[in-house]
Scaffold this motif. Sequence first.
Motif, short mmCIF file in Angstrom:
data_model
loop_
_atom_site.label_atom_id
_atom_site.label_comp_id
_atom_site.label_asym_id
_atom_site.label_seq_id
_atom_site.Cartn_x
_atom_site.Cartn_y
_atom_site.Cartn_z
N LEU A 140 0.83 -1.21 0.00
CA LEU A 140 0.00 0.00 0.00
C LEU A 140 0.86 1.26 0.00
N ILE A 141 1.99 1.23 0.69
CA ILE A 141 2.89 2.39 0.70
C ILE A 141 3.47 2.62 -0.69
N GLN A 142 3.86 1.55 -1.39
CA GLN A 142 4.38 1.69 -2.75
C GLN A 142 3.31 2.25 -3.69
N GLU A 143 2.08 1.74 -3.55
CA GLU A 143 1.02 2.26 -4.40
C GLU A 143 0.71 3.73 -4.10
N LEU A 144 0.80 4.10 -2.83
CA LEU A 144 0.59 5.50 -2.47
C LEU A 144 1.66 6.39 -3.09
N ARG A 145 2.90 5.93 -3.08
CA ARG A 145 3.97 6.70 -3.71
C ARG A 145 3.74 6.84 -5.21
N LYS A 146 3.26 5.76 -5.84
CA LYS A 146 2.97 5.84 -7.28
C LYS A 146 1.86 6.85 -7.55
N ILE A 147 0.83 6.81 -6.72
CA ILE A 147 -0.29 7.75 -6.89
C ILE A 147 0.19 9.19 -6.73
N GLU A 148 1.03 9.45 -5.72
CA GLU A 148 1.55 10.80 -5.51
C GLU A 148 2.42 11.24 -6.69
N ALA A 149 3.24 10.32 -7.22
CA ALA A 149 4.07 10.66 -8.37
C ALA A 149 3.21 10.99 -9.59
N ARG A 150 2.15 10.20 -9.81
CA ARG A 150 1.26 10.49 -10.93
C ARG A 150 0.52 11.80 -10.73
N LYS A 151 0.15 12.08 -9.50
CA LYS A 151 -0.53 13.34 -9.22
C LYS A 151 0.38 14.53 -9.51
N LYS A 152 1.64 14.44 -9.09
CA LYS A 152 2.59 15.52 -9.36
C LYS A 152 2.82 15.68 -10.85
N GLU A 153 2.91 14.56 -11.57
CA GLU A 153 3.12 14.63 -13.01
C GLU A 153 1.91 15.29 -13.70
N ARG A 154 0.71 14.93 -13.24
CA ARG A 154 -0.49 15.52 -13.83
C ARG A 154 -0.56 17.02 -13.54
N GLU A 155 -0.21 17.41 -12.32
CA GLU A 155 -0.21 18.84 -11.99
C GLU A 155 0.82 19.60 -12.81
N LYS A 156 1.98 18.99 -13.04
CA LYS A 156 3.01 19.64 -13.85
C LYS A 156 2.53 19.81 -15.28
N ARG A 157 1.87 18.78 -15.82
CA ARG A 157 1.35 18.90 -17.18
C ARG A 157 0.28 19.97 -17.26
N THR A 158 -0.56 20.04 -16.23
CA THR A 158 -1.59 21.07 -16.22
C THR A 158 -0.98 22.46 -16.20
N GLN A 159 0.07 22.64 -15.41
CA GLN A 159 0.74 23.94 -15.36
C GLN A 159 1.38 24.29 -16.70
#
Length: 463
Positions: A246-265
């Motif tokens: 679950l910790i690994q999946e949470l890190r993946k989700i956070e990384a994808r969220k940051k990538e999506r926010e960067k693309r949005t910016q």
Amino acid sequence: MATGADVRDILELGGTEPENIGTINKKDIINSDKKKSKKSSETLTFKRPEGMHREVYALLYSDKKDAPPLLPSDTTQGYRTVKAKLGSKKVRPWKWMPFTNPARKDGAMFYHWRRAAEEGKDYPFARFNKTVQVPVYSEQEYQMYLHDDAWTKAETDHLFDLSRRFDLRFVVVHDRYDYQQFKKRSVEDLKERYYHICAKLANIRAAPGTDLKIPVFDAGHERRRKEQLERLYNRTPEQVAEEEYLIQELRKIEARKKEREKRTQDLQKLITAADTTTEQRRAERKAPKKKLPQKKETEKPAVPETAGIKFPDFKSAGVTLRSQRMKLPSSVGQKKIKALEQMLMELGVDLNPMPTEEIVQMFNELRSDLVLLYELKQAFANCEYELQMLRHRYEALAKAGGTGSSAEGGSHADGQSGPCTDEGKSDIKDQIIDVVGAPLTPNSRKRRESASSSSSVKKVKKP
């Protein structure tokens, strides 16, 4: 028959003079060893090994070829011999005398050697005997302020006696507590009672207007902390593996969220840059044209850095070619350059036009707009693809949820056991985690599409 020259040659004796040939003296035979040692000492030379620095080799051997000393020596005296510096005063006398340790209350007497001048002084290590100051309360204070229905005065006195005896080591106090005479208490109960009494006495005895630092002990928090620690310690290997997953999946989700926010910016920057450039172009067209030869080069539209291409300004002294202003900067990648050339060829624009002042300015603005258009198209395609993938996943999850609910209802109607297997649960969990977002790479997309199709085929094949 051997001659004198043969004997001299065997004994390695010198003497190549013609007068010495053929005759052997007594000295030559007796002093042969001395001559050998002299010859060997003269020919013995030390050569610095390869790779060794000259300074290191100088430390090993001196000019006289002496070996280095085994012990460090003081060479500040030069050639003089170092003499012992002995004082002329008398030696201070030592005496075997008794002493007592103030930390002991039994009055034990010990003996040790000590200087005679220090006779009668206190034991020097007594200053390290630090004791905790445990407060003492009277009978009146206890009846007025410290009375508690859950604690008797005898039990409170016993707690403070043990705290004073073992210097507030509550684990030892809990171990030595008299449970036969008093009620069984935990360490948190003992701490809570002790610090509650200390806070009460500090408030009572403090002078008005003084700022007090009252110790506070939260027994409930300490119990919850120990309970949580015990649960953490008693975890099974399966629970530990699940938590790591679950910790690994949470890190993946956070990384994808940051990538999506960067693309949005980045997309927002491109949109704002396109809006600003269009507004500036409209303002320039509406504004009346005035001849300002001096401010023609200086007053240029302020295009943001992210808007297309930023061409360098040639402000250095000397002669420069105007065609250098049409050269693309190094920040533009090869992929963009090829796409730009293809777009120019489609529009029928020459790749290297005549570099007049007006043509250079308009050509640079055209290429900047084309690069901006290319970036916007790429961002739009990525957003469309991501939206399509999320739509497909949503539809697949909706179908899986519908089939799972129908299968669950049928199994309950038939009276069979278990709505779904562990394998199905893991598949659903992976799908739910994947819905949050995935990196937009072609290989990962293909793998996920094939995995989703294979899982759906397996579900259909199951009876």
